[in-house]
Design a protein around this motif. Structure first.
Motif, PDB file in Angstrom:
ATOM      1  N   TYR A 118      36.149  43.522  43.080  1.00  0.00           N
ATOM      2  CA  TYR A 118      37.413  43.724  43.785  1.00  0.00           C
ATOM      3  C   TYR A 118      38.451  42.823  43.129  1.00  0.00           C
ATOM      4  CZ  TYR A 118      40.231  44.913  47.938  1.00  0.00           C
ATOM      5  OH  TYR A 118      41.168  45.417  48.807  1.00  0.00           O
ATOM      6  N   TRP A 119      39.411  43.439  42.449  1.00  0.00           N
ATOM      7  CA  TRP A 119      40.426  42.668  41.740  1.00  0.00           C
ATOM      8  C   TRP A 119      41.765  42.774  42.454  1.00  0.00           C
ATOM      9  CZ3 TRP A 119      39.925  43.456  35.700  1.00  0.00           C
ATOM     10  CH2 TRP A 119      38.767  42.792  35.267  1.00  0.00           C
ATOM     11  N   LEU A 120      42.511  41.651  42.447  1.00  0.00           N
ATOM     12  CA  LEU A 120      43.832  41.578  43.056  1.00  0.00           C
ATOM     13  C   LEU A 120      44.882  41.451  41.957  1.00  0.00           C
ATOM     14  CD1 LEU A 120      43.398  41.609  46.133  1.00  0.00           C
ATOM     15  CD2 LEU A 120      41.645  40.162  45.100  1.00  0.00           C
ATOM     16  N   ALA A 121      45.993  42.159  42.129  1.00  0.00           N
ATOM     17  CA  ALA A 121      47.037  42.202  41.111  1.00  0.00           C
ATOM     18  C   ALA A 121      48.091  41.119  41.343  1.00  0.00           C
ATOM     19  CB  ALA A 121      47.707  43.574  41.104  1.00  0.00           C
ATOM     20  N   GLU A 122      48.909  40.893  40.321  1.00  0.00           N
ATOM     21  CA  GLU A 122      50.063  40.004  40.431  1.00  0.00           C
ATOM     22  C   GLU A 122      51.335  40.750  40.082  1.00  0.00           C
ATOM     23  OE1 GLU A 122      52.202  36.161  38.279  1.00  0.00           O
ATOM     24  OE2 GLU A 122      50.055  36.456  37.961  1.00  0.00           O
ATOM     25  N   GLU A 151      32.757  50.830  33.313  1.00  0.00           N
ATOM     26  CA  GLU A 151      33.185  50.721  34.704  1.00  0.00           C
ATOM     27  C   GLU A 151      34.518  51.432  34.888  1.00  0.00           C
ATOM     28  OE1 GLU A 151      33.959  46.835  37.559  1.00  0.00           O
ATOM     29  OE2 GLU A 151      32.433  46.762  35.999  1.00  0.00           O
ATOM     30  N   ILE A 152      34.676  52.089  36.033  1.00  0.00           N
ATOM     31  CA  ILE A 152      35.956  52.658  36.437  1.00  0.00           C
ATOM     32  C   ILE A 152      36.464  51.847  37.618  1.00  0.00           C
ATOM     33  CG2 ILE A 152      37.193  54.667  37.293  1.00  0.00           C
ATOM     34  CD1 ILE A 152      36.155  55.072  34.486  1.00  0.00           C
ATOM     35  N   MET A 153      37.696  51.362  37.522  1.00  0.00           N
ATOM     36  CA  MET A 153      38.293  50.569  38.589  1.00  0.00           C
ATOM     37  C   MET A 153      39.354  51.421  39.277  1.00  0.00           C
ATOM     38  SD  MET A 153      39.695  46.675  38.394  1.00  0.00           S
ATOM     39  CE  MET A 153      38.040  45.989  38.523  1.00  0.00           C
ATOM     40  N   VAL A 154      39.156  51.661  40.558  1.00  0.00           N
ATOM     41  CA  VAL A 154      39.959  52.616  41.304  1.00  0.00           C
ATOM     42  C   VAL A 154      41.035  51.902  42.113  1.00  0.00           C
ATOM     43  CG1 VAL A 154      39.893  54.281  43.196  1.00  0.00           C
ATOM     44  CG2 VAL A 154      38.101  54.305  41.444  1.00  0.00           C
ATOM     45  N   THR A 155      42.277  52.354  41.977  1.00  0.00           N
ATOM     46  CA  THR A 155      43.356  51.889  42.847  1.00  0.00           C
ATOM     47  C   THR A 155      43.909  53.082  43.600  1.00  0.00           C
ATOM     48  OG1 THR A 155      45.428  50.638  42.960  1.00  0.00           O
ATOM     49  CG2 THR A 155      45.146  52.067  41.042  1.00  0.00           C
ATOM     50  N   THR A 156      44.075  52.920  44.903  1.00  0.00           N
ATOM     51  CA  THR A 156      44.522  54.010  45.765  1.00  0.00           C
ATOM     52  C   THR A 156      45.720  53.547  46.579  1.00  0.00           C
ATOM     53  OG1 THR A 156      42.294  54.940  45.944  1.00  0.00           O
ATOM     54  CG2 THR A 156      43.863  55.558  47.649  1.00  0.00           C
ATOM     55  N   ALA A 157      46.833  54.245  46.444  1.00  0.00           N
ATOM     56  CA  ALA A 157      48.049  53.917  47.184  1.00  0.00           C
ATOM     57  C   ALA A 157      48.470  55.130  48.005  1.00  0.00           C
ATOM     58  CB  ALA A 157      49.170  53.500  46.227  1.00  0.00           C
ATOM     59  N   VAL A 158      48.222  55.069  49.306  1.00  0.00           N
ATOM     60  CA  VAL A 158      48.661  56.114  50.229  1.00  0.00           C
ATOM     61  C   VAL A 158      49.364  55.457  51.403  1.00  0.00           C
ATOM     62  CG1 VAL A 158      46.871  57.752  49.550  1.00  0.00           C
ATOM     63  CG2 VAL A 158      46.430  56.157  51.419  1.00  0.00           C
ATOM     64  N   VAL A 170      31.606  51.291  39.597  1.00  0.00           N
ATOM     65  CA  VAL A 170      32.897  51.619  40.202  1.00  0.00           C
ATOM     66  C   VAL A 170      33.395  50.424  41.000  1.00  0.00           C
ATOM     67  CG1 VAL A 170      34.197  53.257  41.613  1.00  0.00           C
ATOM     68  CG2 VAL A 170      32.155  54.022  40.380  1.00  0.00           C
ATOM     69  N   SER A 171      34.652  50.077  40.794  1.00  0.00           N
ATOM     70  CA  SER A 171      35.245  48.902  41.425  1.00  0.00           C
ATOM     71  C   SER A 171      36.592  49.242  42.038  1.00  0.00           C
ATOM     72  CB  SER A 171      35.395  47.771  40.395  1.00  0.00           C
ATOM     73  OG  SER A 171      34.131  47.350  39.927  1.00  0.00           O
ATOM     74  N   VAL A 172      37.227  48.221  42.635  1.00  0.00           N
ATOM     75  CA  VAL A 172      38.504  48.399  43.322  1.00  0.00           C
ATOM     76  C   VAL A 172      39.563  47.495  42.691  1.00  0.00           C
ATOM     77  CG1 VAL A 172      39.747  48.182  45.519  1.00  0.00           C
ATOM     78  CG2 VAL A 172      37.346  48.949  45.498  1.00  0.00           C
ATOM     79  N   LEU A 173      40.726  48.061  42.412  1.00  0.00           N
ATOM     80  CA  LEU A 173      41.911  47.290  42.039  1.00  0.00           C
ATOM     81  C   LEU A 173      42.911  47.436  43.178  1.00  0.00           C
ATOM     82  CD1 LEU A 173      43.802  45.729  40.132  1.00  0.00           C
ATOM     83  CD2 LEU A 173      44.466  47.936  39.141  1.00  0.00           C
TER      84      LEU A 173
END
Length: 349
Positions: free
Chosen positions: A44-48, A310-317, A8-11
Motif C-alpha cells: 500500500y503506497w501513499l503519494a505526495e 506487480e500491478i499497482m492499482v489506483t482507484t478514484a471515484v 497486485v497492490s494499492v496506490l
C-alpha cells in the motif's frame, strides 16, 4: 483459480470528493488500507502531491506510519517521496525510523518531480531550486551507508543518519521514461512506472529496466511495478459511469483548474467543448475500466505485455463505498485472498 505471475497492490492518492473534507478523506484512506490488508493486496503506497484540492495526500511519510500501525500484513511505502522537495538526510532518517518501528514492512519510493506547480514547489524549498536530482539521490544513498558513499574529503562524510542500527528500506525509483528505468536497473533498485496518469507506453521502459538490471544488496532480481488507474464495477456500463467523475477532474487539471471529484450525476450532465471531449477521450483510453472479468483480463494483458512483477492499482471515484467495492471486486476476480493465504501457508511451512 490458477496462481498469477504478478502481484497486485494499492496506490492511494487520497482523492477528495465534492462535499467531503480532506480530513475525512484521510480517514477513508485508513479504511481502504485496512480492507486491502484483509483482501490480500501486496503493498500500500501513499503519494505526495501539494496544493491540489482533489488530493489530500501531501505527507506520505506521516500516513505510512499510521497505515502500517493500522494493518498487519501489507508492505507500506511512498509512491513516492518527491526528492526535490526534501533534504536527503531527512528522508534517510525518516525512513530508517519507519523501518525500525515496522521492520520488514516499509518501502521507499522516490520520485524526481516536485508533485505540484512551480510556485508551490518554490514554497516547499528553503532556497532557490536546490540540488539537482542525481546529487540529491547520491547523498540519500550515502546517508544510507550504500556504496560508494561520500568521498574522504566531502563536507558531509561524518554526518550520521539516525537511527543508525537499521538499514534504509528497499528503494524504488518512480518514473515514466526510459531514463528512470535504466537508472533503476543499473543501480539495482526497484522500478515503478507511472502509467496511471500519463499516455506513455510502459512496455519500453519496463523492458529497458529488466535488460539493464544489476543485482544489488536490496534486490537480487528485477522488481518492476506498473501503476494503473482501475475501476472495477458490477459491469462495464456502471464502471464507465463511475469513471465520469475523474474525467471532469482530468479536464480541469489540463486547464490549470483542479477540482474535487464531482458526483457521476453531475459529471454526466456536463457539456464538453470539442477540446474538452478530446481530453476526456484520451484520459479514458488510459484507464482500465469495466466489470470484474473485463478488468481481470486487461490487467493480465498489461502484466504480460510489460513483464511486470506487480500491478499497482489506483482507484478514484466519487463515493467512498463504491471505491471500497471496486477493490473488493478486483480482489475476488483475481483470487487475491486465496493466493495470499497460500503464500502465508508456504512461508510458515
Amino acid at each position: 483459480m490458477k496462481d498469477m505471475n504478478f502481484k497486485v497492490s494499492v496506490l492511494d492518492l487520497s482523492p477528495v470528493s465534492e462535499g467531503v473534507g480532506a480530513t475525512q478523506t484521510l480517514e477513508n484512506t485508513l479504511d481502504l488500507a485496512r480492507l486491502a490488508d484483509r483482501l490480500g493486496y501486496e503493498r500500500y503506497w501513499l503519494a505526495e502531491h501539494h496544493g491540489l484540492p482533489n488530493v489530500a495526500s501531501s505527507a506520505p511519510e506521516v500516513m505510512i506510519g499510521r497505515v502500517a500501525a493500522e494493518t498487519s500484513r501489507l508492505r507500506v511505502g511512498s509512491g513516492g517521496i518527491m526528492l526535490p522537495n526534501h533534504a536527503p538526510l531527512r528522508v534517510a532518517e525518516t525512513f530508517r525510523m519507519l523501518e525500525a518501528l515496522h521492520p520488514g514492512r516499509i518501502d521507499l519510493g522516490i520520485g524526481r518531480a516536485p508533485g505540484t506547480d512551480p510556485v508551490t514547489a518554490q514554497a516547499l524549498r528553503r532556497s532557490g531550486e536546490g540540488q539537482e536530482f542525481p546529487e540529491q539521490f547520491s547523498h540519500l544513498l550515502a546517508f544510507a551507508g550504500q556504496e560508494p558513499g561520500f568521498p574522504e574529503d566531502h563536507r558531509l562524510r561524518n554526518v550520521r543518519a539516525m537511527p543508525d542500527d537499521v538499514d534504509l528500506p528497499p528503494i524504488w525509483l518512480l518514473g515514466s521514461s526510459g531514463y528512470s528505468a535504466r537508472a533503476a536497473g543499473e543501480m539495482g533498485l526497484g522500478y515503478a512506472f507511472a502509467s496511471h496518469f500519463g499516455p506513455g507506453d510502459p512496455e519500453g521502459p519496463m523492458l529497458a529496466y529488466r535488460d539493464s538490471f544489476a543485482p544489488s544488496q536490496s534486490f537480487e532480481n528485477p522488481s518492476g511495478i506498473v501503476a494503473a488507474s482501475v475501476i472495477c464495477a458490477e459491469d462495464d456500463e456502471s464502471a464507465r459511469r463511475l469513471a465520469s467523475s475523474m474525467e471532469v477532474v482530468w479536464i480541469g487539471m489540463n486547464y490549470g483548474r483542479p477540482t474535487p471529484l464531482p458526483s457521476p450525476k453531475d459529471a454526466l450532465a456536463r457539456e464538453y467543448s470539442g477540446a474538452e471531449r478530446r481530453i476526456a477521450e484520451a484520459h479514458r483510453a488510459n484507464q482500465i475500466v469495466g466489470g470484474p472479468e473485463s478488468v481481470r483480463q486487461q490487467l493480465e494483458d498489461l502484466a504480460e505485455k510489460t513483464s511486470a512483477d506487480e500491478i499497482m492499482v489506483t482507484t478514484a471515484v466519487y463515493d467512498h463505498a463504491e471505491r471500497l467495492r471496486s477493490y473488493e471486486r478486483l480482489a475476488e476476480a483475481l483470487g487475491l485472498t486465496e493466493l495470499a493465504s497460500d503464500r502465508e501457508t508456504a512461508r510458515a511451512s
